[in-house]
Enzyme design. Sequence first.
Site, mmCIF file in Angstrom:
data_model
loop_
_atom_site.group_PDB
_atom_site.id
_atom_site.type_symbol
_atom_site.label_atom_id
_atom_site.label_comp_id
_atom_site.label_asym_id
_atom_site.label_seq_id
_atom_site.Cartn_x
_atom_site.Cartn_y
_atom_site.Cartn_z
ATOM 1 N N ASP A 1 41.774 40.264 46.939
ATOM 2 C CA ASP A 1 42.836 40.971 47.647
ATOM 3 C C ASP A 1 42.304 41.978 48.649
ATOM 4 O O ASP A 1 41.255 42.596 48.457
ATOM 5 C CB ASP A 1 43.734 41.686 46.633
ATOM 6 C CG ASP A 1 44.667 40.712 45.930
ATOM 7 O OD1 ASP A 1 45.443 40.050 46.633
ATOM 8 O OD2 ASP A 1 44.574 40.588 44.692
ATOM 9 N N GLU B 1 57.079 36.638 42.903
ATOM 10 C CA GLU B 1 55.712 36.730 42.394
ATOM 11 C C GLU B 1 55.507 38.165 41.969
ATOM 12 O O GLU B 1 55.722 39.087 42.760
ATOM 13 C CB GLU B 1 54.719 36.411 43.510
ATOM 14 C CG GLU B 1 54.109 35.043 43.454
ATOM 15 C CD GLU B 1 53.067 34.887 44.540
ATOM 16 O OE1 GLU B 1 52.313 35.852 44.800
ATOM 17 O OE2 GLU B 1 53.013 33.816 45.147
#
Lengths: 458, 273
Positions: free
Chosen positions: B62, B51
Amino acid sequence: MMKKRTERFAWSVAGNRLPIAGTGSVNRDGRHDQQGAYTNDMATTNQPNKLNSYVTGPDERGHFGLFGGRFVAETLMPLILELENAYNAAKADPAFAEELTYLMTYYGGRPSPLYFAERLTEHLRGVAGGDKGAKIYFKRDELNHTGSHKINNCLGQILLAKRMGKTRIIAETGAGQHGVAVATVCARFGLPCEVYMGKTDVERQKPNVVRMHMLGAKVNPVTSGAGTLKDAMNEALRDWVTNVHDTYYIIGTAAGPHPYPAMVRDFQSIIGREVREQMMAAEGRLPDTLVACIGGGSNAIGLFHPFLDDEGVKIYGVEAGGYGLEVSNGHAASMNGGRPGVLHGNRTYLLQDGDGQILEGHSISAGLDYPGVGPEHSWLKDTGRVKYVSVTDKEALDAFQLCTRLEGIIPALEPSHALAHVAKLAPTLPQNDLLVMNMCGRGDKDVFTVAGHLGMDI
Amino acid sequence: MTETRIDKRFAALNQEGRAALVTFVSAGDPDLETARRILSGLPEAGADIIELGMPFSDPMADGPAIQASSLRALKSGQTMKKTLELVADFRKQDADTPIVLMGYYNPIYVYPAESFLDDAKAAGVDGLIVVDVPPEADEELCLPAIQRGLNFIRLATPTTDEHRLPAVLANTSGFVYYVSITGITGAAAPVVDEVHAQVARIKASTKLPVAVGFGVRTGEQAKALAKGADAVVVGSALVTAIAQSLDDKGGATDGTVPAVLNLVRDLSAALRN
C-alpha cells in the site's frame, strides 16, 4: 599459528551440498515429511522426527519445515519465480562459480583469516579458574572489503542481477553494512543503486551513510514506523513492486521470500567452509563450538550451515536482548521473545502483539534491530539443532570494550553480542574446546554510538 | 460453491448493464464509531460492494494514503475482533451488500486462520483479499475459505502473463481484481487503453467478473476504466478524504462521514451516467 592467506577461495557448488535437485544421497525418500512440510491442516506445531540431515532444506516451495515459503504480492510472484530459475541456472554454470570465485578472492579479500584470540582466551581462563576456558578463535570476516560479511552475498547477487539483465539495484539496510556492500558492488559494476534506510538508522550510522553517498548510491531515509530496518524493507518492497521490470532487489539477510533465504545462505556459507579447512589446518580437527550473532541471521547461517550435520559441533546463535527479554517491545530477540508469523515474504518467528501487529523491537545495534529472523533459523530452533540465546545492550557494550582492549580489534556492535555470549560460555567449557566466533563486522561505524553510551567526549 | 452475495450482486448489475462501484475504507479509521457510520452509509451513497481493510502495521503493497489509514485505525485501538464485530453490526441493517475483507496474512495467521474463517463467515463476510498469500499457498487459506463458502478474490497484475494467469484464476471466485499498475495503492494513474486490453485478456480466460483498481481517484477516471470491466475499486481517494476531514489532533469531525459519502455519491453517479 595461522595459515598464510595464499590459497584461493573456491565457491564450490558441489561442496556446498545444495538442497535442490537431489545433489546428495541423503535421505531422499520422505524428506519433506521429515522436515515437517506444510500440509493443509494449518498445522501450528513444527516438531519433526529426528532428522538424518539438517542441510537438505528448503523444499521446492522454499519451506524449512513450517517456516519460509513465498508470501508476496502477485505483482512480484512472476519475478520471484524467474529469480529462482535464474539462480538455479547460475548454480549449475561453472562460469558463474568462476567469476564469483575470482571476485571473492581478489576483490573481496577471501579467505578471511581464522585467528586465535590468545589474550581473550587467557582472560576468560582467568575468569573461569581451574582448568576451564575454551580456546577462542575469531573468524575474521570484518577484514573483508567493506568491513563485514555482507560483501559475500552482494557479489553473488550482483552477478545474478547482471545475468538476469537487470539495470537498477535496490536494497534495504539497517546498520548500513549491507547498504555499503551493495553500493560498492554497484559502483564496481556500474549500476544505479538506491538504498532504503530507516531514518533512525541514518542518524545512528552516519559514517555508513556518507560511504554510500560517496560510492554513488542514493540513500532514501524511511520515516514510517520507528524508522528502522523493518520499515526500510517495507519501502524497498514497495519500490520493487513499482519498478519490477528493470529492478533487482539485493536482500541483505537470509530472509524474505524463497529463494532469498537459501540463496543468501549459499553465498554466505563460504564462511563456514573456510572455517572447516582452516581449523583442520590449525588444530587437525573440527571446532567444538560455534557462536554468531543473529539479526536476520546471514552471518550466522553462513558459519553454521556447513557444520549442521556434524553432530559433535555445538552451535549458538545470539539474539539482541536490548533492555532485556522481560521488557515488552524492548528487545529484538524474535526467537526467544516472539512467535511464528508471516512478514516480508516468509513465515518465521516475529516480534508481534496478540493481534498480529508487528512490534518495532529495540537493540543498540542497528544491524540486529529487526523483528524477524531468517526462516532457516526458526526451523533450526524448533528442531533443537541450534541453541538460540540473547544478550543485552549492556553486555554487548562490555564485550565491545573487552575485545577492543584485549585484542586490539574494534568489533561492530553486532558481533559484540556474539562476543558477550562467548564471555559467558567459554569459562564453562574445557580448555581443549575449540570455539569459533564469527567476527562478522568491524566497529568503525559504531565508535560514535559507543562513545555516546560510555559518556566519552568526542 | 453456492452462490454468494457477491455473485448475486454482479448478476443483478449485469441485468442493469452497469459496472459495480467497489469502495475501500479501513475498519476503525479514524475510530471505530466513525467507521461504523461510514460503513452504514455506504450502500445508500452508491457503494455496490464494500471492501473493508483489516489494519496491519506493515502494509507492504500500500501507498502512503492507505498506510496512514491503517495506522490511524490501529492507533485508535482497532483489532481483528472489532473488525469482525463491525461487519456483524452492518449485517443487522443490510442483508445484501457484499463485504470483502482486505489485508495481509499475519493478523489472520495468528488469529488463528481456521477460527478467523469461521468467525468471518459467521459475521457475514462474503469474500477475502489477502495480498500476500499467493496461489502457491492455496491450501493455507484459500481452500479452507472456499470450504466455508467464502469467496477468495485474487489480484491479477500487469506482470501476470499468460503462463501465470491460470494459476491466479484457478481457485479464484467472486471476482478477479485487476491491479491496473505495477506499484502500490494510490500511486500513478492507470493508462486507460492498456487497462482495457489487459481486462479483455483476463476476461478471455475466465467467466468471473473483473474489477479494476489501484490509482482510481475521480468519477471520470472510474467511468473510463469501467468500460469493458465489471467493477471499479476506489480506496486511496476515500481514505484521503477521511484524512483531510480530521482535526489538528487527528480526530474525526462533523465533516468526516459526509466527506467520504459525498465522494462515493459522485463516483457512483459517474458510473450510472
